[in-house]
Design an enzyme around this catalytic site. Structure first.
Site, mmCIF file in Angstrom:
data_model
loop_
_atom_site.group_PDB
_atom_site.id
_atom_site.type_symbol
_atom_site.label_atom_id
_atom_site.label_comp_id
_atom_site.label_asym_id
_atom_site.label_seq_id
_atom_site.Cartn_x
_atom_site.Cartn_y
_atom_site.Cartn_z
ATOM 1 N N ARG A 1 -37.627 20.845 -33.620
ATOM 2 C CA ARG A 1 -37.084 19.645 -34.521
ATOM 3 C C ARG A 1 -35.666 20.348 -35.057
ATOM 4 N NH1 ARG A 1 -42.097 21.124 -36.610
ATOM 5 N NH2 ARG A 1 -43.452 18.900 -36.273
ATOM 6 N N LYS B 1 -22.636 11.957 -33.344
ATOM 7 C CA LYS B 1 -23.895 10.731 -32.955
ATOM 8 C C LYS B 1 -24.130 11.864 -31.697
ATOM 9 C CE LYS B 1 -21.597 6.691 -35.223
ATOM 10 N NZ LYS B 1 -21.111 5.794 -34.422
ATOM 11 N N GLU C 1 -8.027 5.821 -25.976
ATOM 12 C CA GLU C 1 -9.158 6.627 -27.105
ATOM 13 C C GLU C 1 -7.379 7.117 -28.101
ATOM 14 O OE1 GLU C 1 -12.098 5.428 -28.741
ATOM 15 O OE2 GLU C 1 -12.835 4.701 -26.717
ATOM 16 N N LYS D 1 -10.319 11.821 -36.425
ATOM 17 C CA LYS D 1 -12.022 11.877 -36.866
ATOM 18 C C LYS D 1 -12.983 12.626 -37.727
ATOM 19 C CE LYS D 1 -16.048 9.974 -34.198
ATOM 20 N NZ LYS D 1 -16.409 10.150 -32.426
ATOM 21 N N GLU E 1 -21.152 5.787 -40.969
ATOM 22 C CA GLU E 1 -20.967 4.706 -40.837
ATOM 23 C C GLU E 1 -21.118 3.048 -42.069
ATOM 24 O OE1 GLU E 1 -21.013 3.926 -37.130
ATOM 25 O OE2 GLU E 1 -19.823 1.839 -36.631
ATOM 26 N N ARG F 1 -15.548 4.553 -41.123
ATOM 27 C CA ARG F 1 -16.187 4.439 -39.441
ATOM 28 C C ARG F 1 -15.459 4.195 -39.136
ATOM 29 N NH1 ARG F 1 -19.860 9.355 -37.944
ATOM 30 N NH2 ARG F 1 -19.410 9.445 -35.671
ATOM 31 N N ASN G 1 -13.896 2.103 -35.052
ATOM 32 C CA ASN G 1 -14.182 0.734 -33.705
ATOM 33 C C ASN G 1 -13.641 -0.167 -33.403
ATOM 34 O OD1 ASN G 1 -17.144 1.460 -33.308
ATOM 35 N ND2 ASN G 1 -17.697 0.626 -34.888
ATOM 36 N N HIS H 1 -12.727 -2.208 -30.077
ATOM 37 C CA HIS H 1 -14.210 -2.164 -29.998
ATOM 38 C C HIS H 1 -15.155 -2.845 -29.452
ATOM 39 C CE1 HIS H 1 -13.006 2.132 -29.132
ATOM 40 N NE2 HIS H 1 -14.221 2.855 -29.302
ATOM 41 N N HIS I 1 -16.490 -3.964 -26.162
ATOM 42 C CA HIS I 1 -17.706 -3.419 -25.478
ATOM 43 C C HIS I 1 -18.669 -4.386 -25.150
ATOM 44 C CE1 HIS I 1 -18.572 0.162 -28.838
ATOM 45 N NE2 HIS I 1 -18.995 0.256 -27.836
ATOM 46 N N HIS J 1 -15.353 3.452 -20.311
ATOM 47 C CA HIS J 1 -15.100 2.863 -21.308
ATOM 48 C C HIS J 1 -14.204 2.781 -22.040
ATOM 49 C CE1 HIS J 1 -16.164 2.050 -26.073
ATOM 50 N NE2 HIS J 1 -15.166 3.529 -25.906
HETATM 51 N N1 LIG Z 1 -21.102 10.134 -29.889
HETATM 52 C C1 LIG Z 1 -19.867 9.850 -29.751
HETATM 53 O O1 LIG Z 1 -19.955 9.526 -30.645
HETATM 54 C C2 LIG Z 1 -19.263 9.429 -28.132
HETATM 55 C C3 LIG Z 1 -18.532 8.941 -28.915
HETATM 56 C C4 LIG Z 1 -17.987 7.716 -27.937
HETATM 57 C C5 LIG Z 1 -18.192 7.696 -26.318
HETATM 58 N N2 LIG Z 1 -19.094 8.646 -26.205
HETATM 59 C C6 LIG Z 1 -20.899 8.752 -24.979
HETATM 60 O O2 LIG Z 1 -19.485 9.063 -23.955
HETATM 61 C C7 LIG Z 1 -20.190 8.862 -22.592
HETATM 62 C C8 LIG Z 1 -18.963 9.120 -21.784
HETATM 63 O O3 LIG Z 1 -17.792 10.188 -21.146
HETATM 64 P P1 LIG Z 1 -16.940 10.636 -21.069
HETATM 65 O O4 LIG Z 1 -15.288 9.956 -20.394
HETATM 66 O O5 LIG Z 1 -16.815 12.273 -21.365
HETATM 67 O O6 LIG Z 1 -18.064 10.446 -19.626
HETATM 68 P P2 LIG Z 1 -18.350 11.360 -18.233
HETATM 69 O O7 LIG Z 1 -19.441 12.255 -19.012
HETATM 70 O O8 LIG Z 1 -19.332 10.496 -17.677
HETATM 71 O O9 LIG Z 1 -17.605 12.195 -17.641
HETATM 72 C C9 LIG Z 1 -16.892 11.483 -16.909
HETATM 73 C C10 LIG Z 1 -17.058 12.685 -14.931
HETATM 74 O O10 LIG Z 1 -15.966 13.291 -15.264
HETATM 75 C C11 LIG Z 1 -16.237 14.870 -14.776
HETATM 76 N N3 LIG Z 1 -16.078 15.459 -15.876
HETATM 77 C C12 LIG Z 1 -15.887 15.980 -16.744
HETATM 78 N N4 LIG Z 1 -15.698 17.245 -16.473
HETATM 79 C C13 LIG Z 1 -15.037 17.717 -16.111
HETATM 80 C C14 LIG Z 1 -14.080 17.879 -15.486
HETATM 81 N N5 LIG Z 1 -13.244 18.861 -16.016
HETATM 82 N N6 LIG Z 1 -13.130 18.277 -14.426
HETATM 83 C C15 LIG Z 1 -13.723 17.313 -13.536
HETATM 84 N N7 LIG Z 1 -14.788 16.477 -13.538
HETATM 85 C C16 LIG Z 1 -15.300 16.081 -14.950
HETATM 86 C C17 LIG Z 1 -18.122 13.878 -14.980
HETATM 87 O O11 LIG Z 1 -19.366 14.457 -14.336
HETATM 88 C C18 LIG Z 1 -17.619 12.322 -15.233
HETATM 89 O O12 LIG Z 1 -18.421 12.586 -13.764
HETATM 90 C C19 LIG Z 1 -20.809 7.021 -22.733
HETATM 91 O O13 LIG Z 1 -21.614 7.680 -22.471
HETATM 92 C C20 LIG Z 1 -20.130 7.014 -24.428
HETATM 93 O O14 LIG Z 1 -21.451 6.472 -24.603
HETATM 94 C C21 LIG Z 1 -19.867 8.986 -26.918
HETATM 95 ZN ZN LIG Z 2 -14.719 4.149 -27.709
#
Ligand SMILES: NC(=O)c1ccc[n+]([C@@H]2O[C@H](COP(=O)([O-])OP(=O)(O)OC[C@H]3O[C@@H](n4cnc5c(N)ncnc54)[C@H](O)[C@@H]3O)[C@@H](O)[C@H]2O)c1
Ligand SMILES: [Zn+2]
Length: 363
Positions: free
Chosen positions: A121, A143, A185, A227, A237, A241, A245, A248, A252, A265
């Site tokens: 939990r 999130k 971003e 943020k 949101e 918040r 977006n 987006h 999206h 993204h």
């Molecule tokens: N929770 C939230 O508020 C929120 C906001 C925006 C995006 N997201 C989520 O985030 C995800 C995208 O995250 P991302 O863009 O970080 O992509 P990711 O986590 O897929 O990382 C991208 C790639 O880089 C590699 N990597 C990570 N750190 C590294 C480093 N220091 N050196 C070399 N390689 C490295 C990873 O293994 C992966 O292959 C999506 O699933 C999206 O939905 C969440």
């Molecule tokens: Zn985004």
């Protein structure tokens, strides 16, 4: 002295926490966690890819830890991976007092964060983001969650971290395209909330692309502060918040109609911001010079994947299916000027179609 910055986040319903941005934090992660007041056991969750890229520095910073590793990449962000993380946490005999330290990009942060939110939990969570996107966006705000076969991020929770520790030196090993994807971003934050940040990005583009820590630390910290401010005022949101977006709605849609394969993204958000600016100019909400400044900065980030083969109609269908359409109403984030947006609920499909056409989709 290495550059450092702190941002405090005080979400309304959860304890406040600190975001620390600084060069070299990974190399002394254990003492950084001590300094944050964590006394309990720490279990690191990361991915094979991240551990390969940063494992030496993390072993230096954490001692001989045995991390729980998950498969990385968007296609592994699902409940099956969460289940395997539970197995790993059980094997590591994680108890209520253990702190989960999620080291990786947004996929690791969201997935490990969801496991932390639900295991026993809820366990304390520290986010150690290692991509630019994760450092400025996904690690902040609480999130967490995973994808369902029928849609992205459909399974999730709000689980605020107890600390966020972001080391820009971690970004050195990031593939160039991933780094650039995060930059869109960063541009978004400037465009929605800070003309100063926006101009800073413009002026320092060379140093940003060289990934110099002196340049990146203040930029990452400012994005986090923007943020954090928004999340404090609107954790779930309901209103402000939604500003996050910006870009987006169309972003999206572009991701969805290309099965999440063509765009990172951030790249899709780059197109989305462009489309929003065109729409805003068409309804005279934004001036042409402000549009041009935004378009030029997006162009300066480098080439975006092509959209010429995508149809306006398919993109409109995807917009209609999006989560941002609440009870049939689209809440569109309209740029008003550089650093200022407003949420509008009267954007017509005709206006959206014209904007999609203007960024190059097929009519
Ligand atoms: N929770 C939230 O508020 C929120 C906001 C925006 C995006 N997201 C989520 O985030 C995800 C995208 O995250 P991302 O863009 O970080 O992509 P990711 O986590 O897929 O990382 C991208 C790639 O880089 C590699 N990597 C990570 N750190 C590294 C480093 N220091 N050196 C070399 N390689 C490295 C990873 O293994 C992966 O292959 C999506 O699933 C999206 O939905 C969440
Ligand atoms: Zn985004």
């Amino acid at each position: 002295v290495t550059p450092h910055a702190h941002v405090t986040v005080a979400p309304p319903g959860s304890p406040s926490y600190r975001i620390t941005v600084g060069a070299g934090l990974l190399d002394r992660l254990d003492s950084v966690l001590d300094e944050h007041g964590f006394t309990g056991r720490r279990v690191v969750v990361s991915s094979q890819t991240v551990w390969k890229a940063l494992g030496d520095r993390l072993r230096e910073g954490l001692g001989d830890v045995e991390p729980v590793l998950m498969a990385d990449g968007e296609r592994h962000k699902h409940m099956g991976t969460v289940g395997r993380l539970y197995d790993g946490l059980l094997r590591a005999k994680v108890d209520r007092g253990t702190v989960i330290v999620a080291v990786g990009g947004g996929v690791v942060g969201d997935t490990a964060g969801f496991a932390a939110a639900t295991y026993l939990r809820g366990l304390q969570l520290v986010q150690v983001p290692t991509t630019l996107l994760a450092q400025v966006d996904s690690a902040v705000g609480g999130k967490v969650g995973v994808n369902h076969p029928l849609g992205k991020n459909l399974i999730g929770a709000f689980h605020q971290p107890r600390a966020v520790i972001a080391d820009p030196l971690a970004l050195r090993t990031l593939p160039r395209r991933e780094f650039r994807a995060g930059l869109y971003e960063v541009v978004k934050y400037g465009a929605i909330a800070s003309p100063t940040l926006f101009d800073g990005i413009r002026r320092n583009l060379k140093l940003i692309f060289a990934r110099t820590e002196d340049t990146l630390v203040p930029i990452i910290a400012e994005c986090c502060a923007i943020k954090a401010g928004v999340v404090e005022r609107d954790e779930r949101e309901q209103g402000e918040r939604r500003h996050l977006n910006f870009g987006h709605t169309v972003g999206h849609a572009l991701e969805a109609i290309t099965d999440y394969r063509r765009f990172r993204h951030g790249e899709a958000v780059g197109y989305g911001m462009l489309a929003a600016a065109k729409l805003a100019v068409a309804r005279r909400a934004m001036s042409q010079p402000d549009h041009d400044a935004l378009a030029e900065l997006i162009a300066a980030m480098g080439p975006l994947p092509p959209v010429g083969d995508l149809s306006v109609k398919a993109a409109l269908d995807a917009v209609r299916r999006d989560k941002k359409v609440v009870r049939g109403t689209l809440h569109f984030v309209m740029p008003i000027g550089i650093g200022r947006v407003e949420v509008e609920s009267d954007v017509s499909e005709g206006e959206l179609a014209a904007a999609l056409d203007a960024i190059g989709l097929q009519g």
